[in-house]
Design a protein around this motif. Structure first.
Motif, PDB file in Angstrom:
ATOM      1  N   PRO A  71       1.911   7.472   3.504  1.00 40.26           N
ATOM      2  CA  PRO A  71       1.229   8.778   3.525  1.00 40.26           C
ATOM      3  C   PRO A  71       1.866   9.801   2.575  1.00 40.26           C
ATOM      4  O   PRO A  71       1.165  10.583   1.943  1.00 40.26           O
ATOM      5  N   GLU A 122       3.377   9.119  -0.244  1.00 38.92           N
ATOM      6  CA  GLU A 122       3.003   8.727  -1.598  1.00 38.92           C
ATOM      7  C   GLU A 122       1.544   9.077  -1.890  1.00 38.92           C
ATOM      8  O   GLU A 122       1.207   9.475  -2.991  1.00 38.92           O
ATOM      9  N   LYS A 123       0.689   8.939  -0.878  1.00 34.95           N
ATOM     10  CA  LYS A 123      -0.717   9.309  -1.051  1.00 34.95           C
ATOM     11  C   LYS A 123      -0.845  10.800  -1.347  1.00 34.95           C
ATOM     12  O   LYS A 123      -1.674  11.212  -2.153  1.00 34.95           O
ATOM     13  N   LYS A 183       0.843  -1.194   0.000  1.00 33.84           N
ATOM     14  CA  LYS A 183       0.000   0.000   0.000  1.00 33.84           C
ATOM     15  C   LYS A 183       0.876   1.239   0.000  1.00 33.84           C
ATOM     16  O   LYS A 183       2.077   1.167   0.285  1.00 33.84           O
ATOM     17  N   LEU A 184       0.285   2.360  -0.325  1.00 36.54           N
ATOM     18  CA  LEU A 184       1.036   3.610  -0.399  1.00 36.54           C
ATOM     19  C   LEU A 184       1.299   4.173   0.994  1.00 36.54           C
ATOM     20  O   LEU A 184       0.451   4.098   1.877  1.00 36.54           O
ATOM     21  N   LEU A 238      -0.624  11.920  -4.932  1.00 33.62           N
ATOM     22  CA  LEU A 238      -1.745  11.642  -5.823  1.00 33.62           C
ATOM     23  C   LEU A 238      -2.675  12.835  -5.992  1.00 33.62           C
ATOM     24  O   LEU A 238      -3.502  12.843  -6.899  1.00 33.62           O
TER      25      LEU A 238
END
Length: 130
Positions: A70, A72-73, A67-68, A76
């Motif tokens: 924070p 990396e999120k 999962k990504l 987006l």
């Protein structure tokens, strides 16, 4: 090392995804413990595919699913406003088409402009020329 720790080090957790028909999306079904991919696929087929019709399954090690973070999120998020690229749908077209159809003249209305039905045609003489 405890006996239960040995058991868990031998087995790995696999996640099973299935697709019910060719048009549907893959959905997560369940997790299972297996020593390797081959056994995990056989177990998934035995536990799931014999009960429900499916066209495909995915069996993935849980440790391979990532999962990504924070940070990396946050990457987006859109930097600029490009909402014009998003399709909002065409639900309004049915209403517009109905309005257009109401404005279009039908054949009876156009023919009614020619005058009353049964009125004599001014181009005809009413008698047969001999």
């Amino acid at each position: 090392m405890k006996k239960t720790d040995e058991k868990h080090s031998f087995y790995e957790v696999f996640e099973v995804f299935s697709k019910r028909n060719f048009k549907s999306e893959f959905q997560h079904q369940f997790s299972l413990l297996a020593p390797n991919h081959e056994v995990a696929i056989v177990m998934a087929q035995e536990n799931f595919m014999r009960r429900e019709p499916v066209v495909d399954i995915w069996v993935v090690k849980r440790s391979d699913v990532r999962k990504l973070d924070p940070e990396e999120k946050a990457s987006l998020q859109r930097l600029d406003n490009k909402e014009y690229r998003l399709t909002k749908g065409y639900g309004y077209l049915k209403k517009k088409w109905r309005q257009y159809e109401q404005q279009v003249l039908d054949e009876k209305e156009i023919l009614s402009w020619g005058g009353e039905q049964g009125a004599p045609n001014p181009n005809s003489t009413g008698s047969n020329p001999k």
